[in-house]
Design a protein around this motif. Structure first.
Motif, mmCIF file in Angstrom:
data_model
loop_
_atom_site.group_PDB
_atom_site.id
_atom_site.type_symbol
_atom_site.label_atom_id
_atom_site.label_comp_id
_atom_site.label_asym_id
_atom_site.label_seq_id
_atom_site.Cartn_x
_atom_site.Cartn_y
_atom_site.Cartn_z
ATOM 1 N N MET A 8 0.843 -1.203 0.000
ATOM 2 C CA MET A 8 0.000 0.000 0.000
ATOM 3 C C MET A 8 0.875 1.249 0.000
ATOM 4 S SD MET A 8 -2.995 1.176 2.692
ATOM 5 C CE MET A 8 -1.881 1.593 4.029
ATOM 6 N N ALA A 9 0.596 2.189 -0.913
ATOM 7 C CA ALA A 9 1.344 3.439 -0.963
ATOM 8 C C ALA A 9 1.045 4.260 0.286
ATOM 9 C CB ALA A 9 0.970 4.224 -2.214
ATOM 10 N N ALA A 10 2.023 5.110 0.665
ATOM 11 C CA ALA A 10 1.914 5.851 1.922
ATOM 12 C C ALA A 10 0.645 6.683 2.010
ATOM 13 C CB ALA A 10 3.146 6.738 2.094
ATOM 14 N N TYR A 11 0.224 7.277 0.886
ATOM 15 C CA TYR A 11 -0.914 8.193 0.917
ATOM 16 C C TYR A 11 -2.219 7.555 0.436
ATOM 17 C CZ TYR A 11 1.992 12.295 2.007
ATOM 18 O OH TYR A 11 2.823 13.208 2.624
ATOM 19 N N ASP A 12 -2.272 6.242 0.310
ATOM 20 C CA ASP A 12 -3.526 5.594 -0.096
ATOM 21 C C ASP A 12 -4.695 5.920 0.833
ATOM 22 O OD1 ASP A 12 -2.396 4.521 -2.315
ATOM 23 O OD2 ASP A 12 -2.356 2.447 -1.605
ATOM 24 N N PRO A 13 -4.491 5.988 2.180
ATOM 25 C CA PRO A 13 -5.620 6.334 3.057
ATOM 26 C C PRO A 13 -6.228 7.705 2.771
ATOM 27 C CG PRO A 13 -3.846 5.353 4.335
ATOM 28 C CD PRO A 13 -3.294 5.607 2.966
ATOM 29 N N HIS A 14 -5.448 8.577 2.151
ATOM 30 C CA HIS A 14 -5.942 9.919 1.847
ATOM 31 C C HIS A 14 -7.075 9.883 0.828
ATOM 32 C CE1 HIS A 14 -5.302 14.296 0.584
ATOM 33 N NE2 HIS A 14 -5.521 14.344 1.879
ATOM 34 N N GLU A 15 -7.064 8.894 -0.052
ATOM 35 C CA GLU A 15 -8.114 8.807 -1.063
ATOM 36 C C GLU A 15 -9.483 8.635 -0.409
ATOM 37 O OE1 GLU A 15 -7.908 9.252 -4.414
ATOM 38 O OE2 GLU A 15 -5.897 9.960 -3.829
ATOM 39 N N VAL B 258 -2.308 13.405 8.167
ATOM 40 C CA VAL B 258 -3.680 13.164 7.711
ATOM 41 C C VAL B 258 -3.672 12.257 6.492
ATOM 42 C CG1 VAL B 258 -5.712 14.249 6.686
ATOM 43 C CG2 VAL B 258 -4.609 15.307 8.655
ATOM 44 N N ALA B 259 -2.767 12.541 5.543
ATOM 45 C CA ALA B 259 -2.707 11.761 4.316
ATOM 46 C C ALA B 259 -2.285 10.315 4.583
ATOM 47 C CB ALA B 259 -1.749 12.419 3.326
ATOM 48 N N VAL C 122 4.927 10.632 16.154
ATOM 49 C CA VAL C 122 3.519 10.356 15.883
ATOM 50 C C VAL C 122 3.384 9.224 14.867
ATOM 51 C CG1 VAL C 122 1.401 11.313 14.907
ATOM 52 C CG2 VAL C 122 2.740 12.655 16.530
ATOM 53 N N ARG C 123 4.214 9.225 13.848
ATOM 54 C CA ARG C 123 4.177 8.138 12.864
ATOM 55 C C ARG C 123 4.427 6.775 13.525
ATOM 56 N NH1 ARG C 123 7.453 8.716 7.502
ATOM 57 N NH2 ARG C 123 6.551 6.612 7.401
ATOM 58 N N VAL C 124 5.382 6.752 14.443
ATOM 59 C CA VAL C 124 5.629 5.500 15.159
ATOM 60 C C VAL C 124 4.427 5.130 16.034
ATOM 61 C CG1 VAL C 124 7.052 4.438 16.965
ATOM 62 C CG2 VAL C 124 8.141 5.759 15.138
ATOM 63 N N ALA C 125 3.862 6.145 16.694
ATOM 64 C CA ALA C 125 2.740 5.884 17.612
ATOM 65 C C ALA C 125 1.510 5.359 16.885
ATOM 66 C CB ALA C 125 2.400 7.162 18.379
ATOM 67 N N ILE C 126 1.267 5.884 15.677
ATOM 68 C CA ILE C 126 0.087 5.418 14.929
ATOM 69 C C ILE C 126 0.448 4.313 13.932
ATOM 70 C CG2 ILE C 126 -1.064 7.651 15.178
ATOM 71 C CD1 ILE C 126 -0.418 8.200 12.223
ATOM 72 N N ARG C 127 1.745 3.937 13.940
ATOM 73 C CA ARG C 127 2.264 2.842 13.108
ATOM 74 C C ARG C 127 2.050 3.086 11.614
ATOM 75 N NH1 ARG C 127 -0.195 0.836 17.598
ATOM 76 N NH2 ARG C 127 1.102 -0.392 18.998
ATOM 77 N N ARG C 128 2.370 4.314 11.197
ATOM 78 C CA ARG C 128 2.281 4.623 9.755
ATOM 79 C C ARG C 128 3.477 5.482 9.351
ATOM 80 N NH1 ARG C 128 -2.846 5.222 11.709
ATOM 81 N NH2 ARG C 128 -4.405 3.784 10.915
#
Length: 300
Positions: free
Chosen positions: A1-8, A219-220, A294-300
């Motif tokens: 999954m690309a890093a910004y896929d959740p943004h879609e 957010v992205a 934050v990236r580590v905390a939310i695992r993204r």
């Protein structure tokens, strides 16, 4: 999954009504009405007491800061109203999946607070810095109210800049740089405070732009506002509630108050203060550390 896929998925609710004229009209309506509301608050305060209005504008006391922070509830209400009236979508569409936001917010808040606490413990010694400690029982008693006020302020700003503006621009433009840069240029511009001096204001604006950019990235990567609100709130907790400068705006809620800074050589012969230097470098490095935490905390 690309890093910004959740943004879609986050942007999808904005696509049916993403015409640029709609977004521009919504943005201008929010800015105008929020400015009008803030001016009205000062006008009401002046009617009560001119002195109270001056304290409120200067944010010189804890009460004034709390009133100012809670006034951002108007911003949140206006964003929700414009999204409904102008784009036919509700508040949940501005936030992203509610379960995800509820999960990421405390993780991001905790991760960022741990980094800030570690830095404060290493670099800040109240006795050596000459800081005065305020009444701890009083500070703790007020802490729930202070935290609630900061949640209102940071949540409203994220709803507007990283929610409404980022979503609307991402729905309209495929170029990633547009929705990353434009909302944060606007976010940075409102951090210009002329009374701090030109150099200090420029540094604050530069810092705010990169801080906003980090929030947009979170957010992205996550697909909701939860991580960005936690990231933003952790920063503001330390900025408002932990260490402040005696007599400075926004210091009335701080537990520790540092002595006022003395600017050497004030007057016509004062040396030019560097705009970009070590201080802004340290501030931006801290933003980077918080973003990584934050990236580590939310695992993204």
């Amino acid at each position: 999954m690309a890093a910004y896929d959740p943004h879609e998925g986050f942007v999808a609710p904005a696509r049916p009504a993403s015409a640029l004229i709609q977004t521009a009209a919504g943005f201008l309506a929010i800015e105008f009405l929020f400015g009008l509301g803030r001016s009205g608050l000062v006008w009401i305060a002046a009617g009560i007491s001119p002195g109270f209005a001056q304290v409120l504008v200067a944010r010189a006391t804890g009460a004034a800061i709390l009133i100012d922070l809670f006034s951002f509830a108007l911003l949140a209400a206006l964003v929700i109203w414009v999204a409904r009236r102008n784009h036919d979508r509700g508040a949940r569409s501005l936030i992203g999946p509610s379960a995800l936001a509820r999960q990421d917010f405390p993780r991001a808040l905790g991760g960022a607070l741990l980094i800030l606490l570690a830095i404060e413990l290493v670099l800040f010694a109240p006795a050596e810095s000459g800081a005065d400690m305020q009444s701890l029982p009083g500070w703790l008693l007020l802490l729930p109210v202070s935290a609630a006020a900061l949640l209102v302020q940071t949540g409203a700003e994220e709803l507007f800049y990283r929610g409404y503006l980022q979503q609307q621009l991402a729905a309209r433009f495929s170029q990633r740089w547009i929705w990353l840069v434009v909302p944060n240029l606007i976010f940075a511009s409102v951090h210009w405070y002329a009374d701090q001096g030109h150099a200090a204001s420029v540094r604050y604006v530069v810092w705010a732009f990169f801080f906003g950019l980090a929030a947009s990235d979170l957010v992205a990567r996550s697909g909701s506002l939860g991580a960005a609100v936690g990231f933003h709130m952790a920063n503001n907790i330390f900025a408002f509630l932990v260490v402040g400068e005696a007599g400075a705006p926004d210091s009335g809620l701080a537990l520790f108050l540092l002595p006022p800074r003395v600017v050497p050589g004030e007057g016509a012969a004062a040396p030019a203060e560097p705009i970009l230097g070590l201080a802004i470098g340290v501030d931006l490095f801290l933003v980077l550390l918080l973003w990584l935490a934050v990236r580590v905390a939310i695992r993204r």
